[in-house]
Design a protein around this motif. Structure first.
Motif, PDB file in Angstrom:
ATOM      1  N   GLU A 147      -6.583  -5.519  -3.191  1.00 20.02           N
ATOM      2  CA  GLU A 147      -5.533  -4.828  -2.446  1.00 20.02           C
ATOM      3  C   GLU A 147      -4.195  -5.046  -3.138  1.00 20.02           C
ATOM      4  N   ARG A 148      -3.229  -4.199  -2.825  1.00 20.88           N
ATOM      5  CA  ARG A 148      -1.909  -4.302  -3.438  1.00 20.88           C
ATOM      6  C   ARG A 148      -1.221  -5.592  -3.007  1.00 20.88           C
ATOM      7  N   ASP A 149      -0.405  -6.138  -3.934  1.00 20.46           N
ATOM      8  CA  ASP A 149       0.358  -7.316  -3.548  1.00 20.46           C
ATOM      9  C   ASP A 149       1.646  -6.882  -2.850  1.00 20.46           C
ATOM     10  N   GLU A 150       2.438  -7.844  -2.419  1.00 25.32           N
ATOM     11  CA  GLU A 150       3.634  -7.533  -1.643  1.00 25.32           C
ATOM     12  C   GLU A 150       4.660  -6.739  -2.441  1.00 25.32           C
ATOM     13  N   SER A 151       4.682  -6.915  -3.756  1.00 24.18           N
ATOM     14  CA  SER A 151       5.665  -6.196  -4.576  1.00 24.18           C
ATOM     15  C   SER A 151       5.292  -4.736  -4.772  1.00 24.18           C
ATOM     16  N   GLN A 152       4.032  -4.385  -4.483  1.00 23.02           N
ATOM     17  CA  GLN A 152       3.504  -3.039  -4.679  1.00 23.02           C
ATOM     18  C   GLN A 152       3.387  -2.647  -6.151  1.00 23.02           C
ATOM     19  N   HIS A 153       3.581  -3.592  -7.069  1.00 21.68           N
ATOM     20  CA  HIS A 153       3.489  -3.311  -8.500  1.00 21.68           C
ATOM     21  C   HIS A 153       2.164  -3.803  -9.091  1.00 21.68           C
ATOM     22  N   TRP A 155      -1.892  -5.874  -8.170  1.00 22.71           N
ATOM     23  CA  TRP A 155      -2.992  -5.934  -7.211  1.00 22.71           C
ATOM     24  C   TRP A 155      -3.526  -7.354  -7.141  1.00 22.71           C
TER      25      TRP A 155
END
Length: 226
Positions: A147-153, A155
């Motif tokens: 899943e995506r990490d908090e930064s959205q940059h 995974w």
């Protein structure tokens, strides 16, 4: 010059002693053309800490863990970092499964791992690893999640399963197959249970269908035991 190429993320992770060790080994030539491999003993019996510093290259992580497994060494921890000028600065904590005295292996690790990285031979095929009797009696339900990490940059890949020989290499091969880069890795082995977390990057991860496929291949890889 070395520190100039290291961002704040690097300085937040290692201990001051580790930073001093890295600096002592690497500051004399941060752009050295050949792979630098250094090994040192730890306070834990049958374990060695290994530093790998080289220009980043395709499948580097898979190549390193393949070498450790061929040498009878288990990876207990891995810290992956890429400098701002494109060099890999990675450290691994490995243990000697054969209990031959891991510290006695230090010269071999330094010489042969450097050679293996330089030669860049094709990766071997993963083989089914053998589970311990305890793992067969008390299996850990395997779990793989991306899943995506908090930064959205980037995974986050989380893997939970029983430990076995060749597990980390099997995971690395799947990532390499799909052109996925490994940014960081947190390897955690508790008795027979593995809980690994990887920060990964790759264009293929933007496709939800591909993510499902990769999760399926990873699940097959971590359960391919005998």
């Amino acid at each position: 010059d070395l520190w100039r190429d290291l961002n704040i993320v690097y300085f937040l992770r290692p201990s001051p002693q580790d930073i001093a060790w890295h600096t002592k080994e690497l500051a004399w030539d941060p752009c050295i053309a050949v792979p630098v491999v250094r090994a040192r003993g730890t306070s834990v019996a049958d374990t060695v800490e290994v530093l790998v510093y080289t220009k980043d290259q395709k499948d580097l992580f898979a190549r390193v863990v393949a070498f450790f497994e061929r040498s009878g060494l288990s990876v207990l921890d891995a810290r992956i970092h890429t400098t701002t000028h494109g060099w890999a600065l990675d450290t691994f904590l490995v243990s000697d499964r054969r209990h031959n005295g891991a510290q006695a292996l230090r010269p071999m690790i330094e010489e042969r791992l450097s050679k293996a990285i330089s030669e860049g031979k094709p990766l071997p095929k993963p083989k089914p690893g053998k589970l311990s009797r305890r793992s067969r009696s008390f299996p850990t339900p395997p779990m793989v999640d991306i899943e995506r990490d908090e930064s959205q940059h980037s995974w986050v890949l989380q893997v939970t399963c029983n430990d076995r020989l060749g597990l980390l290499f099997a995971i690395a091969v799947v990532l390499a197959k799909h052109g996925i880069n490994l940014a960081t890795a947190k390897i955690s082995t508790m008795d027979e249970r593995v809980e690994d977390v990887f920060l990964i990057e790759g264009a293929v991860l933007e496709d939800p269908d591909q993510v499902v496929q990769i999760e399926s291949e990873l699940l097959d890889a971590v359960t391919n035991a005998k």
